[in-house]
Design a protein around this motif. Structure first.
Motif, short mmCIF file in Angstrom:
data_model
loop_
_atom_site.label_atom_id
_atom_site.label_comp_id
_atom_site.label_asym_id
_atom_site.label_seq_id
_atom_site.Cartn_x
_atom_site.Cartn_y
_atom_site.Cartn_z
N UNK A 102 39.12 9.76 51.68
CA UNK A 102 38.88 10.29 50.49
C UNK A 102 38.00 11.30 50.75
N UNK A 103 37.52 11.87 51.95
CA UNK A 103 36.92 13.23 51.92
C UNK A 103 37.62 14.36 51.31
N UNK A 104 38.94 14.17 51.71
CA UNK A 104 39.77 15.39 50.92
C UNK A 104 39.86 15.65 49.58
N UNK A 105 39.27 14.46 48.77
CA UNK A 105 39.42 14.89 47.49
C UNK A 105 38.92 16.02 47.04
N UNK A 106 39.72 16.74 46.12
CA UNK A 106 39.25 18.20 45.59
C UNK A 106 39.36 19.16 46.73
N UNK A 107 39.77 19.06 47.85
CA UNK A 107 39.84 20.19 48.80
C UNK A 107 40.88 21.15 48.13
N UNK A 108 40.48 22.59 48.15
CA UNK A 108 41.47 23.55 47.77
C UNK A 108 41.39 24.62 48.92
N UNK A 109 42.42 24.82 49.45
CA UNK A 109 42.68 25.82 50.77
C UNK A 109 43.64 26.80 49.98
N UNK A 110 43.13 27.98 50.19
CA UNK A 110 43.95 29.48 49.60
C UNK A 110 43.42 30.51 50.72
N UNK A 111 44.15 31.00 51.61
CA UNK A 111 45.39 30.59 52.04
C UNK A 111 45.10 29.03 52.91
N UNK A 112 46.25 28.45 53.12
CA UNK A 112 45.96 27.04 53.86
C UNK A 112 45.54 27.22 54.99
N UNK A 113 44.94 26.14 55.60
CA UNK A 113 44.31 26.25 57.03
C UNK A 113 44.53 24.86 57.38
N UNK A 114 45.02 24.76 58.94
CA UNK A 114 44.74 23.47 59.59
C UNK A 114 43.45 23.19 59.72
N UNK A 115 43.22 21.80 60.33
CA UNK A 115 42.00 21.32 60.44
C UNK A 115 41.19 22.00 61.44
N UNK A 116 41.94 22.69 62.53
CA UNK A 116 41.23 23.37 63.61
C UNK A 116 41.45 24.80 63.50
N UNK A 117 41.97 25.21 62.38
CA UNK A 117 41.67 26.59 62.17
C UNK A 117 42.85 27.23 61.08
N UNK A 118 43.12 28.60 61.18
CA UNK A 118 44.04 29.08 60.21
C UNK A 118 45.55 29.02 60.60
N UNK A 119 46.32 29.06 59.60
CA UNK A 119 47.85 29.11 59.58
C UNK A 119 48.26 30.44 59.50
N UNK A 120 49.33 30.67 60.38
CA UNK A 120 49.72 32.07 60.12
C UNK A 120 50.93 31.84 59.23
N UNK A 121 51.26 32.91 58.35
CA UNK A 121 52.66 32.83 57.78
C UNK A 121 52.57 32.15 56.11
N UNK A 122 51.35 31.74 56.06
CA UNK A 122 51.28 31.26 54.57
C UNK A 122 50.34 31.51 53.52
N UNK A 123 50.20 33.25 53.66
CA UNK A 123 49.87 33.80 52.66
C UNK A 123 50.39 33.72 51.13
N UNK A 125 50.12 31.11 49.56
CA UNK A 125 50.25 29.60 49.19
C UNK A 125 48.76 29.06 48.90
N UNK A 126 48.81 28.07 48.05
CA UNK A 126 47.55 27.29 47.67
C UNK A 126 47.78 26.06 47.64
N UNK A 127 46.91 25.09 48.41
CA UNK A 127 47.07 23.90 48.43
C UNK A 127 45.88 23.37 47.90
N UNK A 128 46.16 22.11 46.96
CA UNK A 128 45.14 21.02 46.46
C UNK A 128 45.42 19.74 46.55
#
Length: 169
Positions: A102-123, A125-128
């Protein structure tokens, strides 16, 4: 004896035939170019769909592997019975310290990222992420199941929704 000369008919196309041919070919080319334009405009859709599925899998794998709630020990046993629907991160927590679903509730990542850092190639994209108590939707007590909803918006405003359930076992 001399043979009489015969007139042989002329072979070729008349001006009218040439104009008609040009008109017909022009209409055909216009149709083909229009079809190519439509196909080219949609050529990124399958790529964005595939990338959205990969992104959803990455987020779901990360979330599902976390504990059910703060009081649940790693491994899930013994089953917890208190504060099961206390949704949201605790004060001061950030994504790298999230330890339960439940800690992830209302998480918004733009651009998306992995828990350990940024992801490449997903500019673009938005994750909610939304987490709700929803055990009753799968035949459990309401507090014994959480539904994780991922909403991914790809470039071009394509929207994809993915859901998974995590049970208190």
């Amino acid at each position: 004896m001399r043979r009489p000369l015969r007139c042989t008919p002329q072979a070729g196309a008349t001006l009218v035939e040439l104009v008609m041919t040009i008109v017909i070919i022009s209409i055909a080319i216009a149709g083909v170019v229009g079809a190519f334009a439509l196909i080219t405009g949609r050529s990124a859709d399958p790529l964005n769909q595939t990338r959205a599925v990969e992104l959803a899998q990455l987020y779901m794998d990360e979330i599902i592997t976390k504990k059910y709630n703060d009081n649940t020990p790693q491994g899930g046993r013994p089953k917890q019975t208190s504060n099961l629907c206390d949704i949201g991160p605790e004060a001061g927590e950030s994504r790298d310290t999230f330890d339960d679903v439940d800690d992830y509730h209302n998480l918004v990542d733009e651009p998306p990222a992995a828990a350990d850092g940024a992801l490449t190639g997903y500019n673009g994209f938005r994750v909610t992420v939304t987490v709700t108590c929803a055990g009753s939707q799968v035949g459990l007590a309401n507090e014994d199941g959480k539904r994780i909803d991922l909403s991914i918006v790809a470039p071009g405003d394509q929207s994809f929704v993915f859901s998974a359930y995590r049970a208190n076992f």
